[in-house]
Design a protein around this motif. Structure first.
Motif, mmCIF file in Angstrom:
data_model
loop_
_atom_site.group_PDB
_atom_site.id
_atom_site.type_symbol
_atom_site.label_atom_id
_atom_site.label_comp_id
_atom_site.label_asym_id
_atom_site.label_seq_id
_atom_site.Cartn_x
_atom_site.Cartn_y
_atom_site.Cartn_z
ATOM 1 N N GLY A 30 0.785 -1.221 0.000
ATOM 2 C CA GLY A 30 0.000 0.000 0.000
ATOM 3 C C GLY A 30 0.819 1.274 0.000
ATOM 4 N N TRP A 31 2.000 1.233 -0.581
ATOM 5 C CA TRP A 31 2.912 2.376 -0.584
ATOM 6 C C TRP A 31 3.084 2.871 -2.016
ATOM 7 N N PRO A 165 -5.344 -4.266 7.137
ATOM 8 C CA PRO A 165 -5.938 -3.672 5.935
ATOM 9 C C PRO A 165 -5.892 -2.147 5.998
ATOM 10 N N ASP A 166 -5.573 -1.542 4.864
ATOM 11 C CA ASP A 166 -5.595 -0.086 4.703
ATOM 12 C C ASP A 166 -4.535 0.638 5.525
ATOM 13 N N LEU A 167 -3.591 -0.082 6.109
ATOM 14 C CA LEU A 167 -2.487 0.554 6.820
ATOM 15 C C LEU A 167 -1.181 0.082 6.187
ATOM 16 N N PRO A 168 -0.541 0.916 5.388
ATOM 17 C CA PRO A 168 0.685 0.488 4.699
ATOM 18 C C PRO A 168 1.748 0.022 5.682
#
Length: 312
Positions: A30-31, A165-168
């Motif tokens: 997620g980055w 989830p949703d936290l890189p």
């Protein structure tokens, strides 16, 4: 003459052969997918008053069941980086990547990189497919690096387990894994047995400065070790400033780190330039510097670790 330009001990490269894998890895955590080439890196350095960037490839070089592939990839990455440094030695340095947890492969690659490629140091990840750096199996590598008085960048990677989830991962998991690796090294006695190794913890050491007193409680759990021993060994590390210059993080880092052990780091291109300039401003604008302290962080402390970069 004093050179005001920074030495960046935490800068990355992406060799062309690894571009697709690196972009895929960034997307998976997620980055933002990094974009890198030599020309844009030098342009960024000029804009941010960075004289020299010490390059590393901060990703696993092979699958856990493919040691031969990891050795081959590490060699390709290191030779590619060494050619960049050879072309522009005043602008770039080199932390060689090692194919851990393959200790024999890591020993061979460290010797080749340091002796033949003239790398400035080596880089290991905070865990190698779930095996942390205080693992007794890694002792031959630490002994060899101690004999060479090597500089070692301990770069974070994702810890074992499922990401939130949703936290890189780079936001929350990487500083946690840096902290875990640092304490694992200390409680297994690696810094004390091998005091000639100079180890750098990126991102201000993760949570180490803030949580140091808590981490020191590990000394009560191990025979023959005291909390004071744990604190002393945690303070043997060097720390870089990448993503660590906020109004809470920087005072914590400066309160904990031993004198001369804080170094400038950008984490480019993993940290995009537009983000990094904000962190640079936080460093430059910190109101509590003593005389010469900011210059030491920007350059002087790194000159002690890398004498070839020192001004005459």
């Amino acid at each position: 003459m004093t050179n005001p330009a920074r030495i960046d001990v935490h800068q990355h490269l992406i060799p062309p052969e690894q571009r697709r894998a690196m972009s895929g890895r960034a997307a998976a955590v997620g980055w933002p997918a990094p974009v890198w080439d030599v020309r844009s890196a030098i342009a960024m350095m000029d804009r941010r008053s960075i004289a020299t960037g010490l390059l590393s490839f901060a990703a696993p070089v092979g699958a856990p069941d493919d040691p031969a592939g990891a050795r081959a990839t590490a060699r390709r990455v290191n030779e590619y980086t060494a050619e960049l440094v050879k072309d522009r030695p005043e602008r770039f340095g080199h932390f060689a990547v090692l194919p851990l947890p393959d200790v024999d492969g890591a020993l061979a690659e460290a010797a080749y990189a340091l002796d033949e490629l003239k790398a400035d140091g080596v880089m290991v990840l905070s865990n190698a497919h779930g095996r942390y750096p205080g693992d007794p199996a890694f002792e031959p590598l630490w002994a060899e690096l101690d004999a060479r008085a090597a500089v070692v960048l301990v770069h974070p990677t994702g810890p074992p387990g499922t990401v939130l989830p949703d936290l890189p991962g780079p936001l929350v998991d990487f500083p946690y894994d840096t902290t875990r690796a640092a304490l694992h090294l200390v409680v297994n006695g690696v810094p004390r047995r091998h005091p000639r190794i100079r180890m750098i913890l990126p991102h201000g050491g993760g949570f180490v400065p803030y949580a140091a007193q808590r981490l020191a409680c590990a000394g009560w759990l191990r025979p023959g070790v005291t909390p004071e021993d744990v604190l002393a060994d945690l303070r043997r590390f060097y720390f870089d400033t990448a993503i660590t210059t906020g109004p809470a993080a920087l005072p914590s880092l400066m309160a904990f780190a031993a004198p001369g052990r804080v170094l400038y780091g950008s984490d480019f291109p993993m940290v995009p330039e537009e983000w990094g300039t904000d962190f640079d401003a936080g460093l430059d604008g910190y109101p509590h510097w003593t005389a010469g302290q900011l210059h030491a962080i920007n350059r002087g402390n790194a000159e002690g670790l890398f004498p070839r970069l020192a001004c005459g």
